[in-house]
Design an enzyme around this catalytic site. Sequence first.
Site, short mmCIF file in Angstrom:
data_model
loop_
_atom_site.label_atom_id
_atom_site.label_comp_id
_atom_site.label_asym_id
_atom_site.label_seq_id
_atom_site.Cartn_x
_atom_site.Cartn_y
_atom_site.Cartn_z
N GLU A 122 0.84 -1.19 0.00
CA GLU A 122 0.00 0.00 0.00
C GLU A 122 0.88 1.25 0.00
OE1 GLU A 122 -3.34 0.50 -0.35
OE2 GLU A 122 -2.40 2.46 -0.54
N LYS A 156 8.07 -1.42 -2.97
CA LYS A 156 7.58 -0.64 -1.83
C LYS A 156 8.75 -0.06 -1.03
CE LYS A 156 5.16 0.87 1.59
NZ LYS A 156 3.92 1.41 1.93
N CYS A 210 6.83 4.39 8.33
CA CYS A 210 7.44 3.64 7.22
C CYS A 210 8.90 3.96 6.92
CB CYS A 210 6.65 3.90 5.94
SG CYS A 210 5.08 3.05 5.91
C1 UDX Z 1 4.89 7.41 3.55
C2 UDX Z 1 4.78 7.32 2.02
O1 UDX Z 1 4.49 8.64 1.48
C3 UDX Z 1 3.72 6.34 1.63
O2 UDX Z 1 3.70 6.21 0.21
C4 UDX Z 1 4.04 5.01 2.28
O3 UDX Z 1 3.05 4.07 1.95
C5 UDX Z 1 4.15 5.15 3.78
O4 UDX Z 1 5.13 6.13 4.11
P1 UDX Z 1 3.54 8.67 5.47
O5 UDX Z 1 4.65 8.22 6.37
O6 UDX Z 1 2.15 8.47 5.91
O7 UDX Z 1 3.68 7.96 4.05
O8 UDX Z 1 3.69 10.25 5.23
P2 UDX Z 1 4.47 11.18 4.19
O9 UDX Z 1 3.51 12.18 3.67
O10 UDX Z 1 5.24 10.43 3.19
O11 UDX Z 1 5.46 11.97 5.16
C6 UDX Z 1 6.54 11.33 5.82
C7 UDX Z 1 7.39 12.34 6.55
O12 UDX Z 1 8.11 13.16 5.66
C8 UDX Z 1 6.60 13.29 7.45
O13 UDX Z 1 7.28 13.45 8.66
C9 UDX Z 1 6.55 14.57 6.65
O14 UDX Z 1 6.37 15.71 7.45
C10 UDX Z 1 7.91 14.53 5.98
N1 UDX Z 1 7.96 15.31 4.72
C11 UDX Z 1 7.20 14.95 3.64
C12 UDX Z 1 8.82 16.40 4.63
O15 UDX Z 1 9.52 16.74 5.59
N2 UDX Z 1 8.87 17.08 3.44
C13 UDX Z 1 8.13 16.74 2.35
O16 UDX Z 1 8.25 17.41 1.30
C14 UDX Z 1 7.26 15.64 2.45
#
Ligand code: UDX
Length: 459
Positions: free
Chosen positions: A160, A215, A271
């Site tokens: 996912e 993934k 993740c």
């Molecule tokens: C992530 C992946 O995006 C998703 O595809 C996978 O299935 C699970 O892991 P998630 O952990 O829910 O999802 O959130 P995500 O939006 O990816 O953000 C992860 C971290 O990166 C957060 O702490 C966010 O604040 C940070 N982030 C994200 C940044 O610091 N800058 C960005 O530009 C994007």
Amino acid sequence: MVSKICCIGAGYVGGPSMAVMADSSPGVDIEVVDVDQQRIDAWNNLNGASLPIYEPGLQQVLDRVRGHNLHFSTDVAGAIRRADMVFLSVNTPTKHRGHGAGSAADLTFIEKAARQIADSAQGATIVVERSTLPVRTADGLRRILDCSTNARFEILSNPEFMAEGTAIDDLQNPDRVLVGGQCDATVNALAGIYANWVPSSRIITTNLWSAELAKLTANAFLAQRISSINAIAGICEATGADVEEVRRAIGADRRIGAEFLKPGPGFGGSCFKKDLLNLIYLAEHYGLDEVARYWRMVLDLNGWSQKRISQMIVKALFGTLRDKRIAVLGFAFKADTNDTRESPAIGICRDLLHDGASLSIHDPRVDDGAMRSLLSMSDDGLPAVGGFEKAASVETACDGADAVLILTDWHQYKQLDWADLASRMRQPGWVFDARRGTNLAEAESHGLDTWQIGRGGMN
Ligand code: UDX
Ligand code: ADP
């Protein structure tokens, strides 16, 4: 034809993804099961409980399907017995002890669930890996499932890709769905369910190992982009460049793209760290030491992104945080979720507490208990030094504060009433914006000193 589905694990992935599947596939009946009775009660909103996870739009989808073709229960064995297809959505944390501790995935829950499937399944059953797993986990799964005398199994990998906070939209309109397997008919059975709401051009089919590795690779590439932009933010601060301008300039290049280039206090969530460790372990296992070192650097840089925030605050506040009060805005790892797993706020708050600060933490979705269990110990396992409390509002968090620290990109922090907040703070007051998530110019106009991630010129 698949008509009965069981999903083992009612967590951040299992719950929302099955709700969306049920919503778009009226012909399938889905049972989501979990060993955790409290969690299941919360999914059923029993006794006034709110849902176990916060996700915009989730309640509306649930209202349409719960009790119709989506059911939550603790009857794991029964649901497996009734199902033609079993989704494995259990947790796979990093191992904390024994062989591979610190990087290998702990497959205890997967193994347990596999044994339950082997014990309870009847007839032809498709087992679908949903949790992020090390490449070739399906081999081990098959060995356990083959012990069954009542059922025959096919295994698929269907990782996912949804992100928390945007889960419902990501699930309803995915960039792609990935289905990996060894048998075309089985792959098509699952692809056929997704075809109920996902255009066929977005359904990618691969072999099992490619799906498992894709993934890990996707998360490693995303994590790498954040560590890269955070490294550049540090250079911006030292040179007078502005990371927002650099971001715009490089994001306009089609080969790079604009997404996932926001600087911040480091990535968190369930993740990225776990999957990077998983990839590093895999590389080491195959003797690819340079490859392992390359990906470890992405993690190391994430540690640096967090550490430097607390160090900079101590420096700005005259070298000590003793008897100082800091308002921390945001504790979740990102906006629109109540999830605190691997949130950068944990390490940063622990460091501030360690230096003697007293913290007043505001977050619109994270509850008191979660903060308490994460902050009552410091990194070295000793009781924390300074004190902390959860603030009911941004205003109360700022009462008497020497500094405000913005750690999560919640939309309610974007336009704050800095005239009011500055009047509540002790002077000289600071605002540290680690997300570029607030109207900082206004804070400055009310006499507050400011630091913003990736903005040159402070030193
Ligand atoms: C992530 C992946 O995006 C998703 O595809 C996978 O299935 C699970 O892991 P998630 O952990 O829910 O999802 O959130 P995500 O939006 O990816 O953000 C992860 C971290 O990166 C957060 O702490 C966010 O604040 C940070 N982030 C994200 C940044 O610091 N800058 C960005 O530009 C994007
Ligand atoms: P994710 O973010 O991957 O969804 P979570 O930790 O939120 O992970 O959810 C995993 C869920 O799986 C937990 O609620 C846990 O209780 C459940 N679980 C783990 N092992 C089993 C099992 N053998 N049978 C049923 N549920 C399980």
